[in-house]
Design a protein around this motif. Sequence first.
Motif, mmCIF file in Angstrom:
data_model
loop_
_atom_site.group_PDB
_atom_site.id
_atom_site.type_symbol
_atom_site.label_atom_id
_atom_site.label_comp_id
_atom_site.label_asym_id
_atom_site.label_seq_id
_atom_site.Cartn_x
_atom_site.Cartn_y
_atom_site.Cartn_z
ATOM 1 N N MET A 33 21.157 27.962 6.685
ATOM 2 C CA MET A 33 20.828 26.438 6.744
ATOM 3 C C MET A 33 20.453 25.833 8.273
ATOM 4 N N LYS A 34 19.235 24.841 7.683
ATOM 5 C CA LYS A 34 18.764 24.465 8.529
ATOM 6 C C LYS A 34 18.616 22.807 8.538
ATOM 7 N N ILE A 35 17.938 22.401 9.806
ATOM 8 C CA ILE A 35 17.794 20.939 9.654
ATOM 9 C C ILE A 35 16.187 20.523 10.610
ATOM 10 N N ASN A 36 15.942 19.672 10.329
ATOM 11 C CA ASN A 36 14.649 18.378 11.008
ATOM 12 C C ASN A 36 14.965 17.460 11.762
ATOM 13 N N PHE A 37 14.887 17.095 13.516
ATOM 14 C CA PHE A 37 15.133 16.639 13.880
ATOM 15 C C PHE A 37 13.705 15.439 14.668
ATOM 16 N N LYS A 38 13.981 14.805 14.279
ATOM 17 C CA LYS A 38 12.782 13.795 15.031
ATOM 18 C C LYS A 38 12.663 12.464 15.480
ATOM 19 N N ARG A 39 12.555 12.339 16.810
ATOM 20 C CA ARG A 39 13.093 10.841 16.959
ATOM 21 C C ARG A 39 11.737 9.681 16.239
ATOM 22 N N LEU A 40 12.618 8.453 16.794
ATOM 23 C CA LEU A 40 11.922 7.874 15.612
ATOM 24 C C LEU A 40 11.363 6.482 16.595
ATOM 25 N N ASN A 41 11.934 6.098 17.293
ATOM 26 C CA ASN A 41 11.372 5.189 18.990
ATOM 27 C C ASN A 41 10.907 5.557 19.704
ATOM 28 N N ASN A 42 11.082 5.109 21.203
ATOM 29 C CA ASN A 42 10.828 4.739 22.819
ATOM 30 C C ASN A 42 12.447 5.512 23.200
ATOM 31 N N ASP A 43 13.630 5.036 22.517
ATOM 32 C CA ASP A 43 15.133 4.922 22.961
ATOM 33 C C ASP A 43 15.434 6.739 22.036
ATOM 34 N N TYR A 44 16.415 5.873 21.498
ATOM 35 C CA TYR A 44 17.785 7.117 21.411
ATOM 36 C C TYR A 44 17.325 7.064 19.081
ATOM 37 N N HIS A 45 16.806 6.901 18.929
ATOM 38 C CA HIS A 45 17.513 6.910 17.756
ATOM 39 C C HIS A 45 16.314 7.661 16.903
ATOM 40 N N PHE A 46 17.105 8.847 16.421
ATOM 41 C CA PHE A 46 17.020 9.627 15.928
ATOM 42 C C PHE A 46 16.734 9.983 14.327
ATOM 43 N N ASP A 71 17.846 15.726 2.051
ATOM 44 C CA ASP A 71 19.026 13.831 3.719
ATOM 45 C C ASP A 71 18.714 14.268 4.127
ATOM 46 N N ILE A 72 18.750 12.815 4.417
ATOM 47 C CA ILE A 72 18.680 12.013 5.338
ATOM 48 C C ILE A 72 19.640 11.351 6.328
ATOM 49 N N VAL A 73 20.038 12.097 7.816
ATOM 50 C CA VAL A 73 20.621 10.863 8.504
ATOM 51 C C VAL A 73 20.315 10.281 9.686
ATOM 52 N N HIS A 74 20.307 8.619 9.802
ATOM 53 C CA HIS A 74 19.940 8.301 10.919
ATOM 54 C C HIS A 74 21.264 8.527 11.920
ATOM 55 N N MET A 75 20.653 8.694 13.837
ATOM 56 C CA MET A 75 21.745 9.152 14.456
ATOM 57 C C MET A 75 21.068 8.651 16.066
ATOM 58 N N ASP A 76 22.260 7.532 16.610
ATOM 59 C CA ASP A 76 21.256 6.606 17.203
ATOM 60 C C ASP A 76 22.957 7.347 18.578
ATOM 61 N N ASN A 77 22.325 6.203 19.932
ATOM 62 C CA ASN A 77 23.474 6.242 20.873
ATOM 63 C C ASN A 77 23.994 4.806 20.860
ATOM 64 N N LYS A 78 25.303 5.292 20.646
ATOM 65 C CA LYS A 78 26.602 3.882 20.178
ATOM 66 C C LYS A 78 26.630 3.355 21.648
ATOM 67 N N ASN A 122 21.850 -2.401 19.264
ATOM 68 C CA ASN A 122 21.060 -2.579 18.282
ATOM 69 C C ASN A 122 21.692 -1.062 16.802
ATOM 70 N N PRO A 123 22.593 -0.192 17.804
ATOM 71 C CA PRO A 123 22.051 0.824 16.815
ATOM 72 C C PRO A 123 22.326 1.331 15.937
ATOM 73 N N GLN A 124 21.136 2.188 15.386
ATOM 74 C CA GLN A 124 19.936 2.597 14.171
ATOM 75 C C GLN A 124 21.343 4.269 13.609
ATOM 76 N N GLY A 125 22.168 3.959 13.826
ATOM 77 C CA GLY A 125 22.752 5.318 12.904
ATOM 78 C C GLY A 125 23.854 5.563 13.682
ATOM 79 N N ALA A 126 24.867 6.598 13.342
ATOM 80 C CA ALA A 126 26.343 7.407 14.027
ATOM 81 C C ALA A 126 26.733 7.414 15.063
ATOM 82 N N SER A 127 26.239 7.650 16.260
ATOM 83 C CA SER A 127 26.585 8.127 17.164
ATOM 84 C C SER A 127 26.755 10.286 16.788
ATOM 85 N N PRO A 128 26.542 10.755 17.244
ATOM 86 C CA PRO A 128 26.570 12.409 17.476
ATOM 87 C C PRO A 128 27.979 12.532 17.411
ATOM 88 N N MET A 129 28.698 12.021 18.034
ATOM 89 C CA MET A 129 30.038 12.551 17.435
ATOM 90 C C MET A 129 31.469 11.640 16.814
#
Length: 141
Positions: A1-14, A22-29, A33-40
Motif C-alpha cells: 500500500m502506498k500513497i503520494n502526498f503533496k502540498r497544494l498551497n503556501n499553507d497547509y492544503h495537501f 483516489d484523491i483525498v484533500h487534507m488541511d489544518n482545521k 477556510n480549510p480545503q480538506g479534512a484534518s488528519p485526525m
Amino acid sequence: MKINFKRLNNDYHFETVNERGDIVHMDNKSEPNPQGASPMELVLMGIAGCSGIDIVMILKKQQLEMTNFQMEVEGMRVDGEIPNVFRKIHLKIYIDGDIPANKAKRAVDLSLEKYCSVAKMLEKTAEITTEVILNGAMVPA
C-alpha cells in the motif's frame, strides 16, 4: 500500500493520492477556510469506513440486507496533551432492515473485536465504545 502526498498551497492544503488514483484533500482545521479534512478527522473516517465495510460484509454473508446504514463517530482527546491522541472513540451505528437485533450487534462486535484493522490499532490508545440503533430502537449491549 502506498500513497503520494503533496502540498497544494503556501499553507497547509495537501492532496493525497493512492495507487488507484483516489484523491483525498487534507488541511489544518484551524485555517479560516480549510480545503480538506484534518488528519485526525481522517482517522475517525478510517475507523468508520473499516468497520462499516466489515459490518455490511458480515450481514451480507448471512443474506441479511439493510435498507439504510449510517454511522456517527466521535473522538475525544485530552486538551493540551502532546501528542494529542484520541483517548475515547464512540461509534453510533444506525442500521435499518429486516435484521435480528442479535445479528446486528454481533456484526458490530465482530468488526471491532476481530476484523477492523483500524480499530485494532486505535484500541492501543483509545477506549472504543458502540451504540447500535436498529430500526430506530437501541439494541441492548
